[in-house]
Design a protein around this motif. Structure first.
Motif, mmCIF file in Angstrom:
data_model
loop_
_atom_site.group_PDB
_atom_site.id
_atom_site.type_symbol
_atom_site.label_atom_id
_atom_site.label_comp_id
_atom_site.label_asym_id
_atom_site.label_seq_id
_atom_site.Cartn_x
_atom_site.Cartn_y
_atom_site.Cartn_z
ATOM 1 N N GLY A 295 0.792 -1.228 0.000
ATOM 2 C CA GLY A 295 0.000 0.000 0.000
ATOM 3 C C GLY A 295 0.811 1.257 0.000
ATOM 4 N N ARG A 296 2.136 1.182 -0.229
ATOM 5 C CA ARG A 296 2.992 2.357 -0.145
ATOM 6 C C ARG A 296 3.785 2.576 -1.427
ATOM 7 N N LEU A 297 4.373 3.761 -1.551
ATOM 8 C CA LEU A 297 5.298 4.053 -2.635
ATOM 9 C C LEU A 297 6.713 3.742 -2.154
ATOM 10 N N LEU A 298 7.474 3.029 -2.971
ATOM 11 C CA LEU A 298 8.826 2.641 -2.580
ATOM 12 C C LEU A 298 9.850 3.536 -3.264
ATOM 13 N N LEU A 299 10.829 3.979 -2.480
ATOM 14 C CA LEU A 299 11.971 4.717 -3.007
ATOM 15 C C LEU A 299 13.157 3.751 -3.052
ATOM 16 N N VAL A 300 13.661 3.447 -4.257
ATOM 17 C CA VAL A 300 14.739 2.463 -4.397
ATOM 18 C C VAL A 300 15.889 3.064 -5.196
ATOM 19 N N ARG A 301 17.062 2.472 -5.015
ATOM 20 C CA ARG A 301 18.274 2.944 -5.678
ATOM 21 C C ARG A 301 18.490 2.237 -7.020
ATOM 22 N N VAL A 302 19.145 2.937 -7.938
ATOM 23 C CA VAL A 302 19.564 2.340 -9.207
ATOM 24 C C VAL A 302 20.655 1.307 -8.926
ATOM 25 N N GLY A 303 20.627 0.192 -9.661
ATOM 26 C CA GLY A 303 21.733 -0.754 -9.593
ATOM 27 C C GLY A 303 21.383 -2.110 -9.020
ATOM 28 N N VAL A 304 22.337 -3.039 -9.134
ATOM 29 C CA VAL A 304 22.306 -4.422 -8.646
ATOM 30 C C VAL A 304 21.334 -5.281 -9.461
ATOM 31 N N ILE A 305 20.079 -4.873 -9.551
ATOM 32 C CA ILE A 305 19.109 -5.565 -10.387
ATOM 33 C C ILE A 305 18.480 -4.547 -11.343
ATOM 34 N N SER A 306 17.790 -5.032 -12.344
ATOM 35 C CA SER A 306 17.222 -4.150 -13.366
ATOM 36 C C SER A 306 16.024 -3.371 -12.829
ATOM 37 N N PHE A 307 15.662 -2.312 -13.538
ATOM 38 C CA PHE A 307 14.451 -1.549 -13.194
ATOM 39 C C PHE A 307 13.231 -2.467 -13.183
ATOM 40 N N ALA A 308 13.142 -3.324 -14.173
ATOM 41 C CA ALA A 308 11.979 -4.215 -14.288
ATOM 42 C C ALA A 308 11.869 -5.134 -13.076
ATOM 43 N N GLN A 309 12.988 -5.645 -12.594
ATOM 44 C CA GLN A 309 12.960 -6.518 -11.416
ATOM 45 C C GLN A 309 12.566 -5.750 -10.167
ATOM 46 N N LYS A 310 13.030 -4.519 -10.045
ATOM 47 C CA LYS A 310 12.660 -3.704 -8.881
ATOM 48 C C LYS A 310 11.139 -3.508 -8.828
ATOM 49 N N PRO A 338 34.964 11.907 -13.513
ATOM 50 C CA PRO A 338 33.702 12.679 -13.497
ATOM 51 C C PRO A 338 32.607 11.908 -12.773
ATOM 52 N N SER A 339 31.667 12.645 -12.200
ATOM 53 C CA SER A 339 30.549 12.031 -11.488
ATOM 54 C C SER A 339 29.237 12.529 -12.072
ATOM 55 N N LEU A 340 28.179 11.786 -11.825
ATOM 56 C CA LEU A 340 26.864 12.118 -12.358
ATOM 57 C C LEU A 340 26.302 13.345 -11.642
ATOM 58 N N SER A 341 25.719 14.236 -12.398
ATOM 59 C CA SER A 341 25.095 15.423 -11.822
ATOM 60 C C SER A 341 23.967 15.007 -10.879
ATOM 61 N N SER A 342 23.819 15.719 -9.785
ATOM 62 C CA SER A 342 22.769 15.408 -8.805
ATOM 63 C C SER A 342 21.381 15.733 -9.336
ATOM 64 N N GLN A 343 21.316 16.435 -10.460
ATOM 65 C CA GLN A 343 20.034 16.779 -11.057
ATOM 66 C C GLN A 343 19.662 15.841 -12.214
ATOM 67 N N GLN A 344 20.444 14.762 -12.390
ATOM 68 C CA GLN A 344 20.237 13.846 -13.512
ATOM 69 C C GLN A 344 19.531 12.575 -13.053
ATOM 70 N N ALA A 345 18.434 12.222 -13.721
ATOM 71 C CA ALA A 345 17.748 10.957 -13.461
ATOM 72 C C ALA A 345 18.198 9.919 -14.489
ATOM 73 N N VAL A 346 17.915 8.673 -14.194
ATOM 74 C CA VAL A 346 18.377 7.555 -15.032
ATOM 75 C C VAL A 346 17.179 6.892 -15.709
ATOM 76 N N TYR A 347 17.305 6.697 -17.001
ATOM 77 C CA TYR A 347 16.261 6.084 -17.822
ATOM 78 C C TYR A 347 16.309 4.552 -17.689
ATOM 79 N N GLY A 348 15.153 3.882 -17.801
ATOM 80 C CA GLY A 348 15.136 2.423 -17.834
ATOM 81 C C GLY A 348 13.738 1.866 -18.005
#
Length: 828
Positions: A295-310, A338-348
């Motif tokens: 019944g909740r919205l989950l906040l999850v990190r990119v990585g380890v498994i695919s977006f679809a599996q998450k 170089p590091s990823l900008s903090s304002q950049q989201a990841v597509y998947g």
């Protein structure tokens, strides 16, 4: 021919005939008369008998002359055939020895004949061994190209036979490092989203490049697929919701173009919970700490498994939606990189599967109408990527228990909490569009087995610049096409056909490759030998991974020993790997993930496949699937070594192609799956006690595994003892070897219902993984686990069916590997 003593004639004449022929005078006539008298006085008839020698020389043969009269003497033996000759003419008492040299000649003749035969045989064997030794061998049941002495003579630069070293040198001579870097840069600058005008232009350019090389065949396949895109008029939104349920402030999603293709459409509201990577074990940990994901919205990190599996895991645990963000702690902390900008989201994309999810199991050719069904891998809950900046604002609002130490990140100055937090409203308005995509093909026909294809491919499309995602792979593919075309012009002609493919629709879940497999499945499982993927080839330069089928492990080891490391001077890639870990395959070999284009080839079509990747040491490449995946950023991450690393991948792939397309016997290690089954049986054995208490057993699986190992060893012995030049036998063995992977697709489930039928890599109740998950319920007090039926708990009827599906697929693989039905010998 009988060879006599020195000076004796060797044309097959008798001694008397020789004397008459050599002289003709009166003296010779008198000698001939004396000889005739001696023969009359000594009527000794001899008989040759071969006897087995006992004692220290056991196993040798003894040649013995037995005289009819007593008193015969035995002559010394001659190794390795121990001989006893007839009596000399002067050995009989009372008989004058008139012509001792003639008798000696008669006695010596057999020994000299045997000596000549032994010398000839020894020289022949030494020559044969020396010739074979000149080749680079590569393990059991593998024949190398240099054994084919009649191969395309007179066309190569040497004017003669092409050996392995010749092919290797020719390949390296034509492979151009400078062209690779320039092609990567130019490709990453072009718009190439699937279905766009930029992609149409690039498609035409790639086809022209293929045609320019004068390949035997060049063509394009077009598919009309359902792709999902964001709606510019109705962008996706994320808003706060107060305790009264009133929708409040909208959080700014910095880039409205970033989205999750195949997300469920609509809006959902729920309290926010932090769920680490969204793995099943993470969600179980939440429950154990008193925070229910349902019944909740989950906040999850990119990585380890695919977006679809998450998203699938969240759905299985009852969550209403998923937000996915890039955690800075998961990327390199090196200040020089170089590091990823903090304002950049990841597509998947979030389709748990591959291909067009609106025509599951069917190819999307010519806009043909299909039954109104959708893939079971489409999620029923919405998902949206967000940036690290937005995630930090959400994390600050979370209360509840402190997250475990390994779940902590670097976005806050204080520890992360699990939640729940404030209410959130997620609205996703993506829309589906029927989109034409184009796969481009180029073929070099094989000379002996043109109907067997070695396939190599690379994704062409990209959501953003896609330098690492697809520009590198496209550049390497084009370079290999040019290199092999040049080799053909200089004498190389592969035994099997080489098929080069540029895929479209890869960013939506390997849509182009899967649709092609679906369209030609009935042909490809009989004709495709191996698939080599060039996607995600360069994501760093510290470590090397090969995601692959077990059948290719031995060949990969062999090729790694032939390629120089791009960042360790004087070392091969194999030496670089074993320096870190002596067990090389534990360091390098990985299973094929579902988000790889190679996965469908193995799990769906039963074709062994491999995907190479150079990686960073401990951190992921931060720009993959973002608009910052540019040539410049990739060049900075590799600190100027991009050309060298791309060249190393091209060398690996190219030498693999040479071996697979030209070795007389396919270099696939069909015995390796016996080890895979044994490793999994170790996991099954943990539950033998619980099963025995219920009157159940795993004996049939053990028996099927034993039959497979025996069948593999029997085939290996057949190949070892067969005539290498027999083309009929060679082709028969190659057909059995190349279909081993296909044997592990369960024949007892429908491809439309369970497209990934592979019992080790697939998904569904027929797989070994599903059987293990079910067995774990024997020790679980939970009434339900994700993916299990709602009735849940251990079910004996379901276990019996799973065991039957697994056992008979494995047994079928053993039977198929045995060959003809009259050769099958199993314990069932």
């Amino acid at each position: 021919m009988i060879r006599g003593p020195p000076g004796a004639p060797t044309n097959g004449l008798s001694l008397g005939d020789s004397l008459q022929a050599s002289g003709g005078g009166a003296s010779m006539e008198r000698l001939w008369g004396l000889l005739q008298r001696v023969q009359q006085l000594s009527p000794i008839s001899s008989q040759t008998v071969y006897q087995r020698v006992e004692g220290p020389r056991k196993g040798r043969l003894e040649e013995e002359e037995e005289d009819r009269e007593e008193g015969a003497e035995t002559l010394a033996h001659f190794c390795p055939m121990e001989l006893k000759g007839p009596e000399s003419l002067g050995s009989r008492p009372g008989q004058p020895n008139l012509i001792p040299w003639a008798a000696a000649g008669r006695r010596a003749a057999p020994y000299l004949v045997l000596t000549a035969l032994l010398i000839f045989t020894g020289a022949f064997l030494l020559g044969y061994v020396a010739f074979r030794g000149s080749c680079q061998t590569c393990g059991d049941s593998v024949l190398v190209v240099s054994e084919d002495v009649n191969y395309e003579t007179g066309l190569d630069s040497h004017g003669g036979t092409l050996y392995w070293n010749d092919l290797q040198a020719m390949f390296l001579r034509f492979l151009g490092e400078g062209r690779l870097e320039d092609t990567i840069r130019q490709t990453s600058l072009r718009e190439r989203v699937a279905g766009s005008a930029g992609m149409a232009a690039l498609t035409q350019d790639i086809r022209v490049a293929f045609s320019r090389q004068k390949l035997d065949h060049v063509w394009t396949d077009t598919h009309y697929v359902g792709l999902q895109f964001p709606d510019p008029a109705h962008p996706n939104t994320l808003r706060w919701v107060d305790e009264a349920g009133k929708v409040g402030e909208q959080l700014p999603l910095e880039d409205p173009d970033v989205y999750c293709p195949y997300s469920a459409i609509g809006n959902v509201t729920g309290e926010l919970v932090y769920a680490h990577y969204g793995r099943p074990e993470d969600l179980q940990e939440l429950r154990a700490r008193g925070v229910d994901p349902a019944g909740r919205l989950l906040l999850v990190r990119v990585g380890v498994i695919s977006f679809a599996q998450k998203v699938t895991n969240a759905q299985d645990f009852g969550a209403r939606g998923v937000l996915i963000y890039p955690e800075p702690a998961d990327f390199s902390q090196d200040p020089h990189k170089p590091s990823l900008s903090s304002q950049q989201a990841v597509y998947g994309h979030v389709h748990l599967g591959t291909g067009d999810p609106y025509t599951p199991g069917f190819p999307s050719f010519n806009q043909t109408q299909f039954p109104p069904v959708t893939s079971s891998g489409l999620p029923s809950i919405p998902a949206q990527p967000i940036s690290a900046d937005i995630a930090s604002r959400l994390l600050r609002k979370l209360k509840g228990p402190v997250a475990p130490q390994e779940w902590q990140g670097r976005l806050l100055g204080s520890p992360y909490h699990l939640g729940p937090g404030p209410g959130m409203r997620l609205e996703v308005n993506n829309h589906r569009t029927s989109t034409p995509i184009n796969n481009i093909f180029g073929c070099i026909e094989g000379r002996s087995e043109p109907d067997h294809y070695v396939v190599i491919g690379a994704q062409r499309d990209a959501w953003g610049p896609g330098a690492a995602k697809s520009a590198v792979g496209t550049a390497i593919l084009l370079e290999l096409v040019q290199t092999f075309a040049s080799m053909v012009n200089n004498g190389f002609r592969p035994r099997r056909s080489l098929l080069f493919i540029s895929w479209d629709g890869g960013d939506f879940g390997s849509v182009g490759s899967t649709e092609w497999l679906e369209g030609y499945l009935s042909v490809l499982h009989l004709k495709a030998v191996v698939y080599v993927s060039l996607d995600n080839a360069v994501l760093g330069d510290d470590k090397f991974h090969a995601k692959t089928s077990p059948l290719l492990t031995s060949l990969i080891e062999s090729v790694l020993k032939q390629v120089d490391s791009p960042n360790h001077s004087g070392q091969t890639l194999y030496e670089q790997v074993v320096f870190t870990n002596p067990i090389w395959d534990a360091e390098v070999i990985r299973p094929l993930p579902m988000d790889s284009s190679a996965y469908s080839f193995t799990a769906f079509a039963g074709v062994p496949a491999v995907e190479f990747s150079f990686m960073e040491e401990d951190q992921a490449y931060p720009f993959l699937h973002t608009k910052e995946d540019t040539y410049e950023k990739l060049h900075q991450v590799l600190q100027g070594r991009l050309p060298a690393v791309a060249q190393a991948v091209a060398q690996l792939a190219g030498q693999l192609l040479i071996r697979l397309s030209h070795d007389r016997l396919l270099p696939l290690d069909f015995g390796r799956y016996g080890d895979v089954v044994l490793r999994h049986i170790g996991n099954l054995n943990e539950f033998s006690g619980e099963l025995k208490a219920r009157g159940l057993t795993l004996q049939w699986v053990y028996s099927a595994r034993g039959d497979y190992i025996r069948a593999a060893e029997k085939l290996r012995q057949e190949i070892y003892s067969s005539e290498e030049r027999d083309e009929r036998l060679t082709r028969m063995y190659n057909v059995r070897i190349m279909r081993v992977e296909f044997y592990f697709l369960s024949q007892y489930v429908s491809p439309a219902d369970s497209p990934f039928r592979h019992i080790f890599l697939g998904r569904g109740d027929h797989t070994l993984g599903a059987l293990l998950d079910h067995l774990r319920l024997l020790r679980s007090n939970s009434s339900r686990t994700p993916g299990a039926p709602s009735s849940a708990g251990f079910q004996e009827s379901r276990f019996r069916r799973q065991l039957a599906l697994l056992t008979w697929t494995l047994q079928g693989a053993a039977n198929a590997l045995s060959g003809d039905v009259w050769n099958i010998d199993n314990n069932f």
